[in-house]
Write an enzyme that holds these catalytic residues in place. Structure first.
Site, PDB file in Angstrom:
ATOM      1  N   LYS A 117       0.834  -1.193   0.000  1.00  0.00           N
ATOM      2  CA  LYS A 117       0.000   0.000   0.000  1.00  0.00           C
ATOM      3  C   LYS A 117       0.877   1.254   0.000  1.00  0.00           C
ATOM      4  O   LYS A 117       0.668   2.176  -0.765  1.00  0.00           O
ATOM      5  CB  LYS A 117      -0.900  -0.040   1.239  1.00  0.00           C
ATOM      6  CG  LYS A 117      -1.855   1.106   1.352  1.00  0.00           C
ATOM      7  CD  LYS A 117      -2.786   0.903   2.543  1.00  0.00           C
ATOM      8  CE  LYS A 117      -3.493   2.202   2.881  1.00  0.00           C
ATOM      9  NZ  LYS A 117      -4.315   2.112   4.081  1.00  0.00           N
ATOM     10  N   GLU A 163      -3.860  -6.600  15.386  1.00  0.00           N
ATOM     11  CA  GLU A 163      -3.358  -5.289  14.951  1.00  0.00           C
ATOM     12  C   GLU A 163      -4.465  -4.248  15.139  1.00  0.00           C
ATOM     13  O   GLU A 163      -4.191  -3.080  15.394  1.00  0.00           O
ATOM     14  CB  GLU A 163      -2.895  -5.345  13.484  1.00  0.00           C
ATOM     15  CG  GLU A 163      -1.982  -4.197  13.087  1.00  0.00           C
ATOM     16  CD  GLU A 163      -1.237  -4.435  11.768  1.00  0.00           C
ATOM     17  OE1 GLU A 163      -0.093  -4.931  11.802  1.00  0.00           O
ATOM     18  OE2 GLU A 163      -1.790  -4.122  10.709  1.00  0.00           O
ATOM     19  N   GLU A 214      10.595  -4.922   4.089  1.00  0.00           N
ATOM     20  CA  GLU A 214      10.600  -6.330   3.692  1.00  0.00           C
ATOM     21  C   GLU A 214      10.234  -6.471   2.219  1.00  0.00           C
ATOM     22  O   GLU A 214      10.911  -7.166   1.450  1.00  0.00           O
ATOM     23  CB  GLU A 214       9.582  -7.129   4.521  1.00  0.00           C
ATOM     24  CG  GLU A 214       9.936  -7.293   5.984  1.00  0.00           C
ATOM     25  CD  GLU A 214       9.361  -6.205   6.872  1.00  0.00           C
ATOM     26  OE1 GLU A 214       9.128  -5.082   6.374  1.00  0.00           O
ATOM     27  OE2 GLU A 214       9.162  -6.473   8.074  1.00  0.00           O
ATOM     28  N   LYS A 267       9.972  -0.853  13.884  1.00  0.00           N
ATOM     29  CA  LYS A 267      10.464  -0.549  12.530  1.00  0.00           C
ATOM     30  C   LYS A 267      11.518   0.544  12.589  1.00  0.00           C
ATOM     31  O   LYS A 267      12.567   0.460  11.952  1.00  0.00           O
ATOM     32  CB  LYS A 267       9.303  -0.017  11.660  1.00  0.00           C
ATOM     33  CG  LYS A 267       8.389  -1.038  11.077  1.00  0.00           C
ATOM     34  CD  LYS A 267       7.513  -0.335  10.023  1.00  0.00           C
ATOM     35  CE  LYS A 267       6.210  -1.055   9.790  1.00  0.00           C
ATOM     36  NZ  LYS A 267       5.269  -0.299   8.964  1.00  0.00           N
ATOM     37  N   HIS A 306      -4.332 -33.248  18.247  1.00  0.00           N
ATOM     38  CA  HIS A 306      -3.141 -34.018  18.615  1.00  0.00           C
ATOM     39  C   HIS A 306      -2.000 -33.104  19.026  1.00  0.00           C
ATOM     40  O   HIS A 306      -0.844 -33.525  19.068  1.00  0.00           O
ATOM     41  CB  HIS A 306      -2.710 -34.902  17.439  1.00  0.00           C
ATOM     42  CG  HIS A 306      -3.764 -35.904  17.073  1.00  0.00           C
ATOM     43  ND1 HIS A 306      -3.795 -37.167  17.606  1.00  0.00           N
ATOM     44  CD2 HIS A 306      -4.845 -35.802  16.265  1.00  0.00           C
ATOM     45  CE1 HIS A 306      -4.850 -37.816  17.123  1.00  0.00           C
ATOM     46  NE2 HIS A 306      -5.505 -37.006  16.311  1.00  0.00           N
ATOM     47  N   GLY A 353      -4.711  -1.909   5.284  1.00  0.00           N
ATOM     48  CA  GLY A 353      -3.928  -3.039   4.775  1.00  0.00           C
ATOM     49  C   GLY A 353      -4.529  -4.389   5.136  1.00  0.00           C
ATOM     50  O   GLY A 353      -4.677  -5.275   4.295  1.00  0.00           O
ATOM     51  N   ARG A 354      -4.915  -4.540   6.410  1.00  0.00           N
ATOM     52  CA  ARG A 354      -5.398  -5.859   6.858  1.00  0.00           C
ATOM     53  C   ARG A 354      -6.810  -6.174   6.394  1.00  0.00           C
ATOM     54  O   ARG A 354      -7.333  -7.246   6.689  1.00  0.00           O
ATOM     55  CB  ARG A 354      -5.253  -5.984   8.380  1.00  0.00           C
ATOM     56  CG  ARG A 354      -5.870  -4.866   9.187  1.00  0.00           C
ATOM     57  CD  ARG A 354      -5.393  -4.929  10.643  1.00  0.00           C
ATOM     58  NE  ARG A 354      -5.852  -3.798  11.448  1.00  0.00           N
ATOM     59  CZ  ARG A 354      -5.219  -2.646  11.551  1.00  0.00           C
ATOM     60  NH1 ARG A 354      -4.101  -2.442  10.884  1.00  0.00           N
ATOM     61  NH2 ARG A 354      -5.689  -1.676  12.322  1.00  0.00           N
TER      62      ARG A 354
HETATM   63  O1  F6P Z   1       2.494  -4.293   9.948  1.00  0.00           O
HETATM   64  C1  F6P Z   1       2.180  -2.972   9.684  1.00  0.00           C
HETATM   65  C2  F6P Z   1       1.621  -2.762   8.311  1.00  0.00           C
HETATM   66  O2  F6P Z   1       1.478  -1.397   8.132  1.00  0.00           O
HETATM   67  C3  F6P Z   1       0.306  -3.473   8.094  1.00  0.00           C
HETATM   68  O3  F6P Z   1      -0.790  -2.828   8.603  1.00  0.00           O
HETATM   69  C4  F6P Z   1       0.301  -3.612   6.620  1.00  0.00           C
HETATM   70  O4  F6P Z   1      -0.629  -4.552   6.226  1.00  0.00           O
HETATM   71  C5  F6P Z   1       1.729  -4.025   6.362  1.00  0.00           C
HETATM   72  O5  F6P Z   1       2.469  -3.273   7.298  1.00  0.00           O
HETATM   73  C6  F6P Z   1       2.249  -3.848   4.975  1.00  0.00           C
HETATM   74  O6  F6P Z   1       2.211  -2.523   4.544  1.00  0.00           O
HETATM   75  P1  F6P Z   1       2.332  -2.126   3.026  1.00  0.00           P
HETATM   76  O7  F6P Z   1       1.182  -2.738   2.292  1.00  0.00           O
HETATM   77  O8  F6P Z   1       2.287  -0.637   2.996  1.00  0.00           O
HETATM   78  O9  F6P Z   1       3.634  -2.659   2.496  1.00  0.00           O
END
Ligand code: F6P
Length: 550
Positions: free
Chosen positions: A209, A355, A215, A514, A386, A269-270
């Site tokens: 987003k 979150e 990452e 972060k 199990h 995002g979620r």
């Molecule tokens: O973990 C924090 C967060 O901002 C989430 O809410 C989001 O889904 C994720 O990082 C990834 O963010 P982006 O889509 O901006 O890479």
């Protein structure tokens, strides 16, 4: 208009719930069933292909009535219309929360800053439809003219968990494309996926987003570098597409403007798998199935919006969770899907639930004195039986559990299905009824066990029972029923956030780590940078530098 701002503990209903809790906290649900022959029927909601039986919970009709009074008193109805109406209910980030608009029919109208967003939503849906169709039918080719065989979703958090969970859940509906997900900045993840790929036939979908996430950008850069070992720059436009709100950063990464699938700030995002973030879903199972997923979610939206609270699945589920969290003071809840396809469901829910509602400051910015977000966890049954079920049955902790099952299998092997479902039913029955001392002794006697051994072992074989469960029995796992199920949890999250008087749609709690990681990274890369750390972190860093960089 701001969301209602009511401390739930100051409501009349809360006070009543406190005394009601004292009155029933030790009661056996088993005896509630004995006393009321209508209980199972009364505490069940049948809606479309969902059968939700919450009668095995530590509640009475009075509990439900009081919980719904609480929902009324905290202004849930008003909040719901603000949620669906596109008001800025994510006040701390100044945003609307409109993932529900993404699954609206075309004819709906949803205004953001006075502008109807439905036309843009449908433009992007068309873009997803056309693109996925062309990839699936081989019209879109790789740089050497071969059809695409593999799709890699590069994203993390909401840009990974939703699509990854849904693609796995809908494996039965998949086409020939192989779908992969790369999320962790741990290089093992990307390296292992790369080993499976042919650059000539792989499509990379970078989902972020913000397009600033460490990452995702690291993984995307590693993959691009690997890709350029075999292809040239022009080939990038044939193999890389992006989903983002940050068009500038996407272009700077080298992605062709025509390959950008936009999303919007009013989608968290979620909660974004319904947007172009779900592109890998549409690629994996085809747009029609993706659209059915959206349709299912929309049906749940309508149910949530229009159904009275006493027959409203997300409302009941949320209020039960409030009951356990705030009155029984339980810390965790389990979600146990009896479907291997839902292997990642609990992991997916962890982001959505924790979150969103892992907050300790209320809507006034004041420290909260009651419990908020629950810890959610789970694994598919029967495997979970199990593993950790021992603790649920005989441990010291009370763990309310939601059991999700599908009456009809997709594989068609009735023997497996009946075995699976008999476990599904048996577990909630066992958790409810337990096994009394008398029953244990009788069983020993029937097996001719000596009195000495009987005495010795009986306490260990007793099950107290009275462990609460809710059973969600769905006709069949399909894109539509999955859409309903996911949306059910989204609305549950919303209801709980309203009751707890918190802002569910920001996630500032992920920022501190972060920030520190980025300054520690600078320090690792540049010996001249010296930051003050606590002694433990300083030692760890120096040890790491000594042994990792030789
Ligand atoms: O973990 C924090 C967060 O901002 C989430 O809410 C989001 O889904 C994720 O990082 C990834 O963010 P982006 O889509 O901006 O890479």
């Amino acid at each position: 208009m701001a969301l209602p701002n009511i401390n739930p503990t100051t409501t009349k209903a809360w006070k009543k719930l406190e005394s009601h809790f004292e009155a029933i906290k030790n009661h056996q649900v088993k005896s509630f069933f004995e006393d009321d022959s209508n209980r199972a029927k009364d505490l069940t909601i049948k809606w479309e292909d969902f059968y939700v039986d919450y009668s095995k919970n530590r509640i009475t009709g009075e509990t439900v009535k009081l919980l719904l009074e609480l929902a009324d008193e905290v202004g849930l109805k008003t909040a719901m219309s603000q949620y669906f109406g596109g008001e800025v209910i994510n006040a701390t980030e100044g945003r609307e929360v409109l993932h529900t608009a993404l699954r609206n029919p075309k004819t709906a109208q949803v205004l953001v800053d006075g502008k109807d967003v439905m036309p843009e939503i449908y433009e992007v849906k068309d873009q997803i439809k056309t693109f996925s169709k062309k990839v699936i039918n081989g019209e879109i080719k790789g740089y050497t003219g071969k059809s695409i065989t593999d799709v890699v979703n590069i994203g993390i958090g909401g840009s990974d968990l939703g699509p990854a969970m849904v693609v796995e859940a809908l494996t039965y509906y998949k086409n020939q494309l192989q779908t992969h997900f790369v999320s962790n900045v741990d290089g093992d993840h990307v390296n292992e996926v790369i080993k499976l790929l042919d650059p000539e036939t792989t499509l990379f979908v970078i989902v972020s987003k913000t397009f600033t996430t460490q990452e995702t950008l690291s993984n995307a850069n590693t993959i691009k570098a690997w890709f350029l070992e075999s292809a040239n720059e022009e080939a990038v436009s044939k193999h890389f597409v992006a989903v983002s709100t940050n068009i500038e950063n996407v272009k700077a990464f080298g992605i062709d403007e025509n390959n950008i699938f936009p999303m919007w700030n009013w989608v968290g995002g979620r909660f974004s798998l319904w947007s172009a973030v779900g592109l890998s879903i549409s690629l994996a199972v085809g747009f029609d199935n993706f659209d059915k997923l959206l349709l299912g979610a929309h049906k749940m939206d309508e149910h949530f919006k229009n159904e009275s609270f006493d027959k409203n699945i997300p409302v009941i589920s949320a209020m039960l969770s409030v009951w356990y969290n705030n009155f029984f003071k339980v810390e965790t809840e389990a979600v146990i899907p009896y479907s291997q396809y839902l292997n990642q469901f609990a992991t997916y829910l962890q982001q959505g639930i924790m979150e969103s509602n892992g907050k300790s400051v209320d809507r006034n910015g004041d420290k909260i004195e009651y419990q908020t977000g629950t810890i959610i966890w789970g694994e598919p049954g029967t495997n979970a039986q199990h593993a950790f079920f021992q603790l649920i049955h005989q441990g010291t902790k009370l763990i309310p559990a939601e059991f999700i099952g599908f009456a009809n299998s997709l594989h068609g092997n009735q023997d497996h299905q009946d075995k699976l479902m008999s476990n599904f039913f048996a577990q909630t029955e066992a958790l409810l009824n337990g096994k009394s001392k008398e029953a244990v002794i009788a069983e020993f006697k029937a097996h001719g066990v000596s009195e000495e051994i009987r005495k010795q072992l009986t306490p260990f074989k007793v099950f107290e029972g009275n462990k609460p469960t809710t059973t969600i029995l769905i006709d069949k796992l399909s894109p539509e029923s999955l859409g309903k199920l996911i949306a059910m949890y989204e609305h549950k999250i919303f209801v709980q956030g309203i009751v707890w008087n918190i802002y569910s749609y920001d996630q500032f709690g992920v920022e501190l780590g972060k920030q520190l990681a980025s300054s520690i990274l600078n320090e690792i890369n540049d010996d001249s940078i010296k930051t003050v750390h606590d002694a433990s972190t300083a030692n760890l860093l120096s040890y790491y530098k000594d042994i990792a960089q030789q």
